[in-house]
Structures are given as C-alpha cells and as structure tokens.
Design a protein around this motif. Structure first.
Motif, PDB file in Angstrom:
ATOM      1  N   ALA A 179      74.407 -27.106  86.782  1.00 11.64           N
ATOM      2  CA  ALA A 179      72.808 -27.952  87.268  1.00 11.64           C
ATOM      3  C   ALA A 179      72.082 -29.224  86.771  1.00 11.64           C
ATOM      4  CB  ALA A 179      71.525 -27.294  87.899  1.00 11.64           C
ATOM      5  N   ILE A 180      72.427 -29.221  85.497  1.00  9.86           N
ATOM      6  CA  ILE A 180      72.101 -29.952  84.557  1.00  9.86           C
ATOM      7  C   ILE A 180      73.236 -30.766  84.440  1.00  9.86           C
ATOM      8  CG2 ILE A 180      71.164 -30.823  81.872  1.00  9.86           C
ATOM      9  CD1 ILE A 180      69.899 -27.671  82.020  1.00  9.86           C
ATOM     10  N   ALA A 181      74.694 -30.703  84.283  1.00 13.43           N
ATOM     11  CA  ALA A 181      75.476 -31.109  83.464  1.00 13.43           C
ATOM     12  C   ALA A 181      75.797 -32.626  84.696  1.00 13.43           C
ATOM     13  CB  ALA A 181      76.602 -30.449  83.423  1.00 13.43           C
ATOM     14  N   THR A 182      75.802 -31.726  85.917  1.00 15.45           N
ATOM     15  CA  THR A 182      75.881 -32.390  87.258  1.00 15.45           C
ATOM     16  C   THR A 182      74.825 -33.545  87.607  1.00 15.45           C
ATOM     17  OG1 THR A 182      77.255 -29.965  88.434  1.00 15.45           O
ATOM     18  CG2 THR A 182      76.667 -32.107  89.789  1.00 15.45           C
ATOM     19  N   GLY A 183      73.516 -32.845  87.169  1.00 15.44           N
ATOM     20  CA  GLY A 183      72.524 -34.024  86.867  1.00 15.44           C
ATOM     21  C   GLY A 183      73.175 -35.172  86.403  1.00 15.44           C
ATOM     22  N   MET A 184      73.317 -34.760  85.108  1.00 13.88           N
ATOM     23  CA  MET A 184      73.431 -36.422  84.128  1.00 13.88           C
ATOM     24  C   MET A 184      74.956 -37.414  84.375  1.00 13.88           C
ATOM     25  SD  MET A 184      73.305 -34.008  80.598  1.00 13.88           S
ATOM     26  CE  MET A 184      73.928 -35.156  79.361  1.00 13.88           C
ATOM     27  N   VAL A 185      76.258 -36.255  85.399  1.00 12.40           N
ATOM     28  CA  VAL A 185      77.146 -37.157  85.355  1.00 12.40           C
ATOM     29  C   VAL A 185      76.954 -37.647  86.875  1.00 12.40           C
ATOM     30  CG1 VAL A 185      79.690 -36.603  86.847  1.00 12.40           C
ATOM     31  CG2 VAL A 185      79.269 -35.601  84.681  1.00 12.40           C
ATOM     32  N   ILE A 186      76.232 -37.628  88.044  1.00  8.59           N
ATOM     33  CA  ILE A 186      75.180 -38.248  89.005  1.00  8.59           C
ATOM     34  C   ILE A 186      74.483 -39.480  88.545  1.00  8.59           C
ATOM     35  CG2 ILE A 186      73.538 -38.412  91.243  1.00  8.59           C
ATOM     36  CD1 ILE A 186      75.527 -35.521  91.396  1.00  8.59           C
ATOM     37  N   GLY A 187      73.758 -39.159  87.610  1.00  9.87           N
ATOM     38  CA  GLY A 187      72.767 -40.256  87.243  1.00  9.87           C
ATOM     39  C   GLY A 187      73.822 -41.710  86.706  1.00  9.87           C
ATOM     40  N   ALA A 188      75.254 -40.897  85.338  1.00  9.87           N
ATOM     41  CA  ALA A 188      76.180 -42.091  84.747  1.00  9.87           C
ATOM     42  C   ALA A 188      75.937 -42.354  86.162  1.00  9.87           C
ATOM     43  CB  ALA A 188      76.820 -41.027  83.749  1.00  9.87           C
ATOM     44  N   GLY A 189      76.957 -42.208  87.429  1.00 10.66           N
ATOM     45  CA  GLY A 189      77.174 -42.827  88.010  1.00 10.66           C
ATOM     46  C   GLY A 189      76.323 -43.567  89.272  1.00 10.66           C
ATOM     47  N   GLU A 190      75.287 -43.320  89.050  1.00 11.12           N
ATOM     48  CA  GLU A 190      74.529 -44.097  90.164  1.00 11.12           C
ATOM     49  C   GLU A 190      73.961 -45.325  88.613  1.00 11.12           C
ATOM     50  OE1 GLU A 190      72.258 -45.467  92.798  1.00 11.12           O
ATOM     51  OE2 GLU A 190      72.844 -43.523  92.511  1.00 11.12           O
ATOM     52  N   GLY A 191      74.014 -45.845  87.457  1.00 16.62           N
ATOM     53  CA  GLY A 191      73.669 -46.881  86.706  1.00 16.62           C
ATOM     54  C   GLY A 191      75.167 -47.115  86.998  1.00 16.62           C
ATOM     55  N   LEU A 192      76.489 -46.608  86.954  1.00 19.27           N
ATOM     56  CA  LEU A 192      77.663 -47.395  86.390  1.00 19.27           C
ATOM     57  C   LEU A 192      77.567 -48.183  87.870  1.00 19.27           C
ATOM     58  CD1 LEU A 192      80.231 -48.065  85.350  1.00 19.27           C
ATOM     59  CD2 LEU A 192      81.006 -45.892  86.906  1.00 19.27           C
ATOM     60  N   GLY A 193      77.664 -47.354  88.612  1.00 16.23           N
ATOM     61  CA  GLY A 193      77.421 -48.048  90.742  1.00 16.23           C
ATOM     62  C   GLY A 193      76.542 -49.529  90.531  1.00 16.23           C
ATOM     63  N   VAL A 194      75.011 -49.227  89.602  1.00 15.45           N
ATOM     64  CA  VAL A 194      74.043 -50.452  90.191  1.00 15.45           C
ATOM     65  C   VAL A 194      74.804 -51.812  89.358  1.00 15.45           C
ATOM     66  CG1 VAL A 194      71.779 -50.952  89.293  1.00 15.45           C
ATOM     67  CG2 VAL A 194      72.652 -48.683  90.290  1.00 15.45           C
ATOM     68  N   ALA A 195      74.720 -51.378  88.008  1.00 19.17           N
ATOM     69  CA  ALA A 195      75.343 -52.044  87.069  1.00 19.17           C
ATOM     70  C   ALA A 195      76.698 -52.737  87.366  1.00 19.17           C
ATOM     71  CB  ALA A 195      76.160 -51.341  85.555  1.00 19.17           C
ATOM     72  N   SER A 196      77.683 -51.992  88.556  1.00 15.42           N
ATOM     73  CA  SER A 196      78.749 -52.665  88.395  1.00 15.42           C
ATOM     74  C   SER A 196      77.776 -53.801  89.579  1.00 15.42           C
ATOM     75  CB  SER A 196      79.617 -51.896  88.933  1.00 15.42           C
ATOM     76  OG  SER A 196      80.605 -50.628  88.228  1.00 15.42           O
ATOM     77  N   THR A 219      70.093 -40.266  81.482  1.00 15.08           N
ATOM     78  CA  THR A 219      69.260 -39.120  81.137  1.00 15.08           C
ATOM     79  C   THR A 219      68.263 -38.861  82.098  1.00 15.08           C
ATOM     80  OG1 THR A 219      68.998 -40.409  79.238  1.00 15.08           O
ATOM     81  CG2 THR A 219      66.798 -39.256  79.516  1.00 15.08           C
ATOM     82  N   VAL A 220      67.825 -39.460  83.435  1.00 12.20           N
ATOM     83  CA  VAL A 220      67.172 -39.273  84.560  1.00 12.20           C
ATOM     84  C   VAL A 220      67.732 -37.759  84.883  1.00 12.20           C
ATOM     85  CG1 VAL A 220      66.002 -39.791  86.279  1.00 12.20           C
ATOM     86  CG2 VAL A 220      65.666 -41.270  84.165  1.00 12.20           C
ATOM     87  N   GLY A 221      69.277 -38.561  85.390  1.00 12.33           N
ATOM     88  CA  GLY A 221      69.584 -37.111  86.164  1.00 12.33           C
ATOM     89  C   GLY A 221      69.529 -35.721  85.359  1.00 12.33           C
ATOM     90  N   GLY A 222      69.698 -36.048  83.740  1.00 12.61           N
ATOM     91  CA  GLY A 222      69.555 -34.407  83.484  1.00 12.61           C
ATOM     92  C   GLY A 222      67.994 -33.933  83.655  1.00 12.61           C
ATOM     93  N   ALA A 223      66.821 -34.362  83.917  1.00 15.88           N
ATOM     94  CA  ALA A 223      65.801 -33.634  84.042  1.00 15.88           C
ATOM     95  C   ALA A 223      65.890 -33.252  85.473  1.00 15.88           C
ATOM     96  CB  ALA A 223      64.700 -34.863  83.213  1.00 15.88           C
ATOM     97  N   ALA A 224      66.418 -34.348  86.493  1.00 12.35           N
ATOM     98  CA  ALA A 224      66.967 -33.615  87.695  1.00 12.35           C
ATOM     99  C   ALA A 224      67.101 -32.633  88.367  1.00 12.35           C
ATOM    100  CB  ALA A 224      66.706 -35.363  88.610  1.00 12.35           C
ATOM    101  N   GLY A 225      68.940 -32.425  87.312  1.00 11.96           N
ATOM    102  CA  GLY A 225      69.311 -31.502  87.661  1.00 11.96           C
ATOM    103  C   GLY A 225      68.723 -30.381  86.949  1.00 11.96           C
ATOM    104  N   TRP A 226      67.813 -30.226  85.519  1.00 13.24           N
ATOM    105  CA  TRP A 226      66.835 -28.892  85.608  1.00 13.24           C
ATOM    106  C   TRP A 226      66.215 -29.233  86.355  1.00 13.24           C
ATOM    107  CZ3 TRP A 226      61.404 -28.476  84.348  1.00 13.24           C
ATOM    108  CH2 TRP A 226      61.653 -27.635  83.134  1.00 13.24           C
TER     109      TRP A 226
END
Length: 366
Positions: free
Chosen positions: A145-162, A188-195
């Motif tokens: 759950a924590i790892a998935t939250g971090m991955v999704i958060g990073a993906g969201e950041g990448l999508g916004v920046a792109s 960071t936010v995604g990891g906290a959300a996954g937790w």
C-alpha cells in the motif's frame, strides 16, 4: 457547605451499610450453601460465556459489579511476504535516489564528484528506514500500500510536469528542477496516502497491485484516446496525448480504488488483465490497413486500439482469469471480522467517593 458534606457522608455510610448487610446476608447463599447453584450454574454460565467462572461465579461485587466479558481475541493479520516487502524496498531506493537528485538540482550542485553524495546517502537511508519499519514484520498489505502510493504519487507528478512542459510557452517550462520537485512532492504525498489507505481499508496486496496496474492502464488508454483526438501536425499531438494520459491516469486510479471496495482480484486475474490489454492492442492492429490509400487520418485508429485494450482488461478479469477459491475468500473475511472494534464498552458500576457516589465506565480503545 457543612450540611452538604454531612448529607454526602450520611449517604455514603448508608450505602456502605447496605452493602455490608447484603454481603453478610447473602454471603452464604452466594459463596457457601448455594455455591453449587450460583458458583456452579451461574459460574458455569459466566465461565462458559466469559471465561470468568472462578472469579465471577462466586458472588457479585458491591454496588452492582459486573462480570466483564473478556476483550476479543486479537487475531493478528498475516505478515507480509518477502516479495511484498521487496516491492517497498525497491520503491524506497528509487525515492531516496530521486530525492537526492532533486536536492542537487535545488542547491545547484553541478560538480560530478559531489553530485553523487546526496543520491547515494538518501538511496541507502530510505531502505534502512524500511528495515526499521519492518521490525516487527509489517502486516500483509501495508508494504504494498505504501509503495503503491509512492508510485502513483510519482506518476501524478510526472504527468503534471509533462503536461506543463508540452503546453507552456517557450521559456516558461518548469525544466528539470520543476520535474524533480513535482516527482518528490507527489511520491511523498502518495506514500502517506498509501499508509492511510491501508489503515482505513486494510487492502490485500492484490488490491494494491490492481490500483497500481490501473494507473498504467489508464495512462496508456487515455494517451491513445488523446492521440486519436488530436489534429494538425503530428508534433502538435503531444498536447492531446499528454492530457489524455493524465486524465486516463486519474480516472482509472479512482475507479480502481472504488472497485476495490467490492472486489479483490486474484493474482491470476491480474495477470490475465495485463494479458488482455496486450491481446486487445495486438488484435486491433489490422485496423491500420484500412487507412492505406485513404484520406482519413490514421491517428483515429488509436480509438480502436484503446477500446480493444480496455475490453481485453475486462475479459481478462471476467473470462480468462481464475478468481481465488471460495475457502480462501471466507478465511480472509473471517480474519477481517476478528479485528476488534475502534471502541468497546466492557462494563461499569457505582463507585463511592468522598462526599457522595460516582459511576465507573470501563472500556477499551483500539
């Protein structure tokens, strides 16, 4: 004031007298002659029901004492597997290294000999933090759950920046620092959300993988639809592709979170959902032959590929993949039901205190 204390003291003495008298009068029936009735029958009832036959089967306490039922047996959740913890380890290493690279860009370190210090230190510190977090071993579902939250958060950041990069005016792009900042904040936010997601819903690892996979599926299908909706020069299609991917990412992720409340896929179903996406994309490839010698824009064929991929995912879950066995599902439901509630009242009673009487409430909080 003296009258209030005198009345209170008199009440306390009267209640103590009544309690002593009751104990003296009924001490034999409860503890002696009729101990077989109350110590056996009642004690058997309380002993069988609550496990307190020896203590509460003899005599009730003063002021209406209760035979409190024992707290529920705390059935611990299954521990996470090494594979699940390894997923979090790998994600934490990427997070640490990425954060170190962002720090170099933020402070302007461009010396090759110094650029590797922060990524190396944080790339080691992050998995060390996971090591201490996993002692004692984390329950099943928490690491993923924590790892998935971090991955999704990073993906969201990448999508916004792109999307900002392809749509910004020349010279107003965020650049690498903006991309790195978006990634660090998102992960960071995604990891906290996954937790938090784990503690609220107790997802199984399959659920976390469904959410992570849906983010990828949504990005691919959304990008295909975005490319099909683009017009003009092919270089201008980047805006539509980026926007379609970002929308698909968020819609699919939110849909998977909502779906997880009612359905948990098996590992076999997840594998076939990925396979169905690939099969749908391959099967729909011949659509482009229809554009040979045609005046129609071949980019419209991406609609067919995106739709075929989405149908393949559904087919993989419903028709091709095998769900978990019924016994496994029942076992998991029993494990979830065995968890104690957030708050539980065990009992209470009257309590004498100086100047009067009070009440005691006994319970437990999760």
């Amino acid at each position: 004031m003296q009258t209030r204390h005198l009345v209170g003291l008199t009440s306390a003495l009267l209640l103590s007298s009544v309690s002593w008298t009751a104990s003296a009068q009924y001490g034999a029936p409860y503890g002696g002659q009729q101990g077989g009735a109350y110590g056996g029958q009642q004690g058997g009832a309380y002993g069988g029901q609550y496990g307190y036959g020896g203590q509460y089967g003899q005599a009730p306490g003063p002021y209406g004492g209760y035979a409190y039922p024992p707290p529920p047996r705390r059935t611990s959740r299954p521990k996470s597997t090494p594979l699940e913890v390894g997923y979090l380890y790998a994600t934490s290493v990427a997070y640490g290294v990425g954060t170190g690279i962002w720090f170099d860009a933020l402070v302007g370190i461009d010396d090759p000999g110094l650029q590797f210090i922060a990524p190396a230190l944080l790339g080691v510190a992050a998995p060390v933090g996971v090591y201490f977090l996993d002692a004692p071993p984390m329950p099943r579902g928490m690491p993923s759950a924590i790892a998935t939250g971090m991955v999704i958060g990073a993906g969201e950041g990448l999508g916004v920046a792109s999307y900002q990069y392809v749509t910004a005016e020349e010279g107003e792009e965020w650049g690498f620092l903006g991309l790195a900042t978006s990634e660090v904040i998102g992960s960071t936010v995604g990891g906290a959300a996954g937790w938090a997601f784990y503690h609220l819903f107790r997802p199984r690892p399959q659920t976390n993988m469904l959410i992570a996979s849906s983010a990828v599926w949504g990005t691919l299908i959304g990008s295909a639809f975005g490319g099909a909706a683009s017009n003009g020069d092919f270089s201008e299609a980047n805006d539509s592709i980026s926007l379609g991917g970002l929308i698909g990412f968020n819609v699919a992720t939110a849909g998977a979170v909502g779906l997880s409340a009612a359905w948990t896929p098996s590992w076999n179903q997840l594998a076939w959902m990925w396979g169905g996406l690939g099969l749908g994309a391959v099967i729909s490839l011949p659509i482009y032959f229809a554009y040979l010698g045609s005046d129609h824009d071949p980019r419209r064929g991406l609609i067919a590929q995106g739709a075929a991929g989405a149908l393949g995912i559904v087919a993989g879950a419903v028709f091709l993949g095998k769900p978990d066995r019924g016994g496994d599902v029942v076992l998991n439901e029993q494990e979830e039901r065995s968890r104690p509630p957030f708050a539980r009242v065990l009992g209470g009673g009257l309590t004498p205190y100086r100047g009067g009487m009070g009440a005691t409430l006994i319970g437990e909080l999760w």
